[in-house]
Design a protein around this motif. Sequence first.
Motif, PDB file in Angstrom:
ATOM      1  N   ALA A 283       1.004  -1.288  -0.123  1.00 51.66           N
ATOM      2  CA  ALA A 283       0.070  -0.004   0.085  1.00 51.66           C
ATOM      3  C   ALA A 283       1.014   1.246   0.030  1.00 51.66           C
ATOM      4  CB  ALA A 283      -0.822   0.082   1.370  1.00 51.66           C
ATOM      5  N   ALA A 284       0.245   2.407  -0.107  1.00 53.03           N
ATOM      6  CA  ALA A 284       0.883   3.625  -0.047  1.00 53.03           C
ATOM      7  C   ALA A 284       1.428   3.744   1.369  1.00 53.03           C
ATOM      8  CB  ALA A 284      -0.150   4.963  -0.498  1.00 53.03           C
ATOM      9  N   ASN A 285       2.347   4.739   1.625  1.00 55.55           N
ATOM     10  CA  ASN A 285       2.911   5.004   3.039  1.00 55.55           C
ATOM     11  C   ASN A 285       1.866   5.876   3.635  1.00 55.55           C
ATOM     12  OD1 ASN A 285       4.159   6.322   5.157  1.00 55.55           O
ATOM     13  ND2 ASN A 285       5.986   5.152   4.518  1.00 55.55           N
ATOM     14  N   PHE A 286       0.850   5.648   4.346  1.00 58.91           N
ATOM     15  CA  PHE A 286       0.010   6.490   4.895  1.00 58.91           C
ATOM     16  C   PHE A 286       0.306   7.550   5.917  1.00 58.91           C
ATOM     17  CE2 PHE A 286      -3.740   3.269   4.384  1.00 58.91           C
ATOM     18  CZ  PHE A 286      -3.905   3.582   3.014  1.00 58.91           C
ATOM     19  N   PRO A 287       1.386   7.383   6.724  1.00 61.54           N
ATOM     20  CA  PRO A 287       1.962   8.310   7.584  1.00 61.54           C
ATOM     21  C   PRO A 287       2.566   9.550   6.467  1.00 61.54           C
ATOM     22  CG  PRO A 287       2.400   6.350   8.443  1.00 61.54           C
ATOM     23  CD  PRO A 287       1.911   5.799   7.159  1.00 61.54           C
ATOM     24  N   PRO A 310      -4.089  21.298  -6.148  1.00 61.17           N
ATOM     25  CA  PRO A 310      -4.340  20.006  -6.939  1.00 61.17           C
ATOM     26  C   PRO A 310      -4.250  18.831  -5.942  1.00 61.17           C
ATOM     27  CG  PRO A 310      -2.868  21.507  -8.198  1.00 61.17           C
ATOM     28  CD  PRO A 310      -3.143  22.095  -6.737  1.00 61.17           C
ATOM     29  N   VAL A 311      -5.013  17.836  -6.260  1.00 64.06           N
ATOM     30  CA  VAL A 311      -5.100  16.653  -5.579  1.00 64.06           C
ATOM     31  C   VAL A 311      -3.882  15.898  -5.814  1.00 64.06           C
ATOM     32  CG1 VAL A 311      -6.238  14.325  -5.157  1.00 64.06           C
ATOM     33  CG2 VAL A 311      -7.651  16.489  -5.308  1.00 64.06           C
ATOM     34  N   GLU A 312      -3.055  15.297  -4.792  1.00 64.82           N
ATOM     35  CA  GLU A 312      -2.009  14.509  -5.087  1.00 64.82           C
ATOM     36  C   GLU A 312      -1.908  12.982  -4.870  1.00 64.82           C
ATOM     37  OE1 GLU A 312       1.070  16.536  -2.580  1.00 64.82           O
ATOM     38  OE2 GLU A 312       0.986  18.378  -3.463  1.00 64.82           O
ATOM     39  N   GLN A 313      -1.127  12.329  -5.360  1.00 66.48           N
ATOM     40  CA  GLN A 313      -1.088  10.979  -5.267  1.00 66.48           C
ATOM     41  C   GLN A 313       0.106  10.412  -4.665  1.00 66.48           C
ATOM     42  OE1 GLN A 313      -1.606  10.217  -9.719  1.00 66.48           O
ATOM     43  NE2 GLN A 313      -3.427   9.097  -9.327  1.00 66.48           N
ATOM     44  N   PRO A 314       0.110   9.288  -4.049  1.00 61.64           N
ATOM     45  CA  PRO A 314       1.286   8.741  -3.333  1.00 61.64           C
ATOM     46  C   PRO A 314       2.371   8.865  -3.972  1.00 61.64           C
ATOM     47  CG  PRO A 314      -0.323   6.822  -3.883  1.00 61.64           C
ATOM     48  CD  PRO A 314      -1.045   8.185  -4.198  1.00 61.64           C
ATOM     49  N   THR A 315       3.594   8.777  -3.390  1.00 59.79           N
ATOM     50  CA  THR A 315       5.009   8.652  -4.060  1.00 59.79           C
ATOM     51  C   THR A 315       5.657   7.321  -3.364  1.00 59.79           C
ATOM     52  OG1 THR A 315       5.961  10.350  -2.781  1.00 59.79           O
ATOM     53  CG2 THR A 315       4.895  11.154  -4.766  1.00 59.79           C
ATOM     54  N   LYS A 316       5.266   7.088  -2.334  1.00 61.87           N
ATOM     55  CA  LYS A 316       5.601   6.049  -1.506  1.00 61.87           C
ATOM     56  C   LYS A 316       4.776   4.981  -1.234  1.00 61.87           C
ATOM     57  CE  LYS A 316       8.840   9.150   1.140  1.00 61.87           C
ATOM     58  NZ  LYS A 316       9.538   9.377   2.533  1.00 61.87           N
ATOM     59  N   PHE A 317       5.311   3.557  -1.763  1.00 62.88           N
ATOM     60  CA  PHE A 317       4.684   2.366  -1.488  1.00 62.88           C
ATOM     61  C   PHE A 317       5.525   1.599  -0.367  1.00 62.88           C
ATOM     62  CE2 PHE A 317       3.159   4.360  -5.295  1.00 62.88           C
ATOM     63  CZ  PHE A 317       1.780   4.285  -5.193  1.00 62.88           C
ATOM     64  N   GLU A 318       4.707   0.581   0.088  1.00 62.96           N
ATOM     65  CA  GLU A 318       5.673  -0.344   0.884  1.00 62.96           C
ATOM     66  C   GLU A 318       5.056  -1.608   1.040  1.00 62.96           C
ATOM     67  OE1 GLU A 318       6.158   1.585   4.807  1.00 62.96           O
ATOM     68  OE2 GLU A 318       4.055   1.565   5.291  1.00 62.96           O
ATOM     69  N   LEU A 319       5.857  -2.519   1.041  1.00 59.55           N
ATOM     70  CA  LEU A 319       5.442  -4.072   1.489  1.00 59.55           C
ATOM     71  C   LEU A 319       6.049  -4.296   2.627  1.00 59.55           C
ATOM     72  CD1 LEU A 319       4.591  -6.923   0.398  1.00 59.55           C
ATOM     73  CD2 LEU A 319       6.823  -7.252  -0.479  1.00 59.55           C
ATOM     74  N   VAL A 320       4.795  -4.792   3.481  1.00 57.87           N
ATOM     75  CA  VAL A 320       5.005  -5.131   4.930  1.00 57.87           C
ATOM     76  C   VAL A 320       4.581  -6.567   5.108  1.00 57.87           C
ATOM     77  CG1 VAL A 320       4.519  -4.500   7.320  1.00 57.87           C
ATOM     78  CG2 VAL A 320       4.713  -2.808   5.403  1.00 57.87           C
ATOM     79  N   ILE A 321       5.417  -7.459   5.469  1.00 57.33           N
ATOM     80  CA  ILE A 321       5.358  -8.757   6.090  1.00 57.33           C
ATOM     81  C   ILE A 321       5.566  -8.903   7.321  1.00 57.33           C
ATOM     82  CG2 ILE A 321       5.978 -11.262   5.322  1.00 57.33           C
ATOM     83  CD1 ILE A 321       7.128 -10.220   2.622  1.00 57.33           C
ATOM     84  N   ASN A 322       4.546  -9.895   7.813  1.00 55.25           N
ATOM     85  CA  ASN A 322       4.518 -10.246   9.234  1.00 55.25           C
ATOM     86  C   ASN A 322       4.859 -11.802   9.380  1.00 55.25           C
ATOM     87  OD1 ASN A 322       4.053 -11.169  11.888  1.00 55.25           O
ATOM     88  ND2 ASN A 322       2.414  -9.446  11.860  1.00 55.25           N
ATOM     89  N   LEU A 323       6.048 -12.117   9.806  1.00 52.82           N
ATOM     90  CA  LEU A 323       6.406 -13.576   9.693  1.00 52.82           C
ATOM     91  C   LEU A 323       6.019 -14.442  10.936  1.00 52.82           C
ATOM     92  CD1 LEU A 323      10.467 -13.328   8.643  1.00 52.82           C
ATOM     93  CD2 LEU A 323       8.381 -14.004   7.532  1.00 52.82           C
ATOM     94  N   ASN A 324       5.699 -13.624  11.857  1.00 53.55           N
ATOM     95  CA  ASN A 324       4.993 -14.211  13.117  1.00 53.55           C
ATOM     96  C   ASN A 324       3.658 -14.882  12.515  1.00 53.55           C
ATOM     97  OD1 ASN A 324       6.979 -13.475  14.964  1.00 53.55           O
ATOM     98  ND2 ASN A 324       6.087 -11.738  15.517  1.00 53.55           N
TER      99      ASN A 324
END
Length: 346
Positions: A283-287, A310-324
């Motif tokens: 997802a986009a980096n919400f913070p 102007p409405v702006e779009q995200p520039t940072k996306f991140e993949l987060v994985i929970n190994l637990n």
Amino acid sequence: MAAVLRPIKLSWTPTANSDKNYGMKTVLLLIGFILLNIHFAEAQQPKLPRIGFVGTASTSTVASRFNAFRQGLHELDYNEGKNIAIEYRSVEGKLERLHQVAAELVSQKVDVIVTHGEAAIRAFKRATTSIPIVVGVTGDLVVSGHAASLARPGGNITGLVDTSPELSGKRLEIVKDVLPQASRIAVLWNAANPVKVLDFKETELAAHGYGLKLQSLEVRARDDFEKRLNNASTQGSVALVVLHDALTTAKARSIVDFANSTRLPAMYGSTEFVEVGGLMSYAANFPDLFRRAATYVDKILKGAKPGDLPVEQPTKFELVINLNTAKQIGLTIPPNVLARANKVIK
């Protein structure tokens, strides 16, 4: 601001009968004079601009967004209590309370409202057409009818969106990398949200490219989730994709608990799901979006009209994985997927 006493000249001519009243009259005169000057000093104190910040999700979710927004303000030399005031509200996932909160903040005549999600936008849009509304994150404002265009939204609403044409395909790509043999995937989404209708269509298009069949799990209210999720586990879907919006986020923990208890690998549309035990999200980096929302507030307080920003779009996306969680459901995440993760929870 401290009260400033302005010196004045007092003249008094004693008489034979005045001595006994002199002390009392002098005290009363001085008290009145001090109160008058305090009132004058307070009247001269500049009024701080007030921002209404409204969260719709859980406390922890809203806290990360609010802190990012405050950080953005700080970077622009705004300090809460000194040159700006913030009226903070959160409905804790109870979206039916949004209209009450909207009415409250509008009655208080805040200068700008900062919020997120389609439900909150609708509530504030009904409550005011004059107070500027800055959206920290939501779906496509044009598709939902809240903006005339991204370049020039018009009206009193602007901000940032978390939509990107690549997101749907990217999520399915990661699911296929984790589960190469997958052929049927369930998609949980809010059919009452016009933006999610578009997101689901984009997910359908992407699924064809990966040879996947989708099982649509449509929800429209909080009471729909249990029945729809049970359908996922009884109709042969081997994975779950959750499209993020205010409704699904409000049920995040229930969705995550279901997926983990049924050992159903799940891909979520926001990191908040992973933070409460979900398997993975892209997802986009919400913070980052909320930090950027502070620039809109700054421009509006300096005189800009929201409809011109102007409405702006995200520039940072991140993949987060929970190994637990992966271990809990008996799933091994391939090394090539782990190598692409921006954050791994162990």
